[in-house]
Design an enzyme around this catalytic site. Sequence first.
Site, mmCIF file in Angstrom:
data_model
loop_
_atom_site.group_PDB
_atom_site.id
_atom_site.type_symbol
_atom_site.label_atom_id
_atom_site.label_comp_id
_atom_site.label_asym_id
_atom_site.label_seq_id
_atom_site.Cartn_x
_atom_site.Cartn_y
_atom_site.Cartn_z
ATOM 1 N N LYS A 156 2.272 6.631 -11.058
ATOM 2 C CA LYS A 156 3.233 5.543 -10.818
ATOM 3 C C LYS A 156 3.677 4.886 -12.131
ATOM 4 O O LYS A 156 4.826 4.481 -12.273
ATOM 5 C CB LYS A 156 2.631 4.521 -9.848
ATOM 6 N N TYR A 211 -3.306 8.294 -9.189
ATOM 7 C CA TYR A 211 -2.207 7.559 -8.540
ATOM 8 C C TYR A 211 -1.605 6.555 -9.530
ATOM 9 O O TYR A 211 -0.385 6.492 -9.700
ATOM 10 C CB TYR A 211 -2.735 6.840 -7.292
ATOM 11 N N ILE A 215 2.144 -2.259 1.808
ATOM 12 C CA ILE A 215 3.107 -2.173 2.904
ATOM 13 C C ILE A 215 2.467 -1.413 4.055
ATOM 14 O O ILE A 215 1.828 -0.365 3.840
ATOM 15 C CB ILE A 215 4.382 -1.420 2.445
ATOM 16 N N ASP A 219 11.814 15.812 3.884
ATOM 17 C CA ASP A 219 10.373 15.582 4.067
ATOM 18 C C ASP A 219 9.706 16.945 4.220
ATOM 19 O O ASP A 219 10.351 17.921 4.592
ATOM 20 C CB ASP A 219 10.098 14.732 5.311
ATOM 21 N N THR A 221 2.215 1.160 6.519
ATOM 22 C CA THR A 221 2.810 2.462 6.867
ATOM 23 C C THR A 221 1.662 3.390 7.271
ATOM 24 O O THR A 221 0.489 3.060 7.051
ATOM 25 C CB THR A 221 3.543 3.094 5.659
#
Length: 276
Positions: free
Chosen positions: A178, A174, A207, A55, A209
């Site tokens: 993807k 984006y 999701i 990371d 997060t």
Amino acid sequence: MLLSDNLYVTRIEQSAGEMGKLDGKVALITGAGSGIGRATALLFAEEGAKVAVADRAPAGGQETARMIKDSGGEAIFIKADVSKAADVERMVKTTADTYGRIDILYNHAGINSPIAPIAELTEEDWDLVLNTNLKSVFLGTKYTIPVMLKQGGGIIINTASIMGMCAQTYISPYCASKAGIILFTKATSVEYSKHNIRANCICPGFITTPMTEPWLPSVQMDHTPPGKAGQPENIAKAALYLASDDSAYVTGSSLVVDGGYSAEWAVPLKESPAQG
Ligand code: NAP
């Protein structure tokens, strides 16, 4: 920290001595200092893998590695910016030098797009998103494949998105990044299947997060079976399937894990027909 972190700690301790789906495997996971990447790192460790947690954020990455080690697993943290070739090359080398092999590469790290119409996006906006989300997958794959070829095979998992299959307004970089991942995954599969390397991607829906928390409450989720956004563990379990022998005959595929969200986009109705 995930709400379910403690659940994983308990499970890793309980599963000591039992056979895991990834016993003896080495996994390198990018973006593993947070959200889905962390949940996957914890699950892979629970299933017996040694995990290289990569990371750009040291605090989160070190915390994930610590959680694994505290639970009796094996992990190292590697600070790396996945959009930079030198960092990715070093990340792969450190993992291979530490554990002797890389069985599973999970190219997961990514960012959101600046939200703007195409005509208002800057070249810098485009480069930032494409370099972080798509070039990173190329770099991770490029540097890991020689390790996998040497050891006789491996598994590559990439994080795409349902936004790589259908466009959403004002996040074109984006969506393009993807969509690129979906085809790059197929290309990897086509080129390296004969060398026992499988490559698949996951297309998550919404999701919960840190990446999505600011705006997720405004997304209507009432047509998904649970009526709400997914959890990082939902994606981690899909990644475990792709990382294990359970998916031995699966390569070049895009696994949609979105609670059915994208199923409706194909047939937009102006009005709901009368319910029979
Ligand atoms: P997250 O909690 O923000 O985790 C992403 C991690 O990746 C963060 O620790 C982030 O660090 C790190 N990262 C970002 N850019 C990086 C770089 N250049 N080099 C190394 N690390 C970097 O988000 P997440 O939702 O769990 O996972 C993000 C991935 O899932 C992305 O690929 C995203 O497109 C994909 N995805 C998510 C959803 C969703 O609904 N959550 C849906 C579809 C796809 P910082 O905190 O410093 O940014």
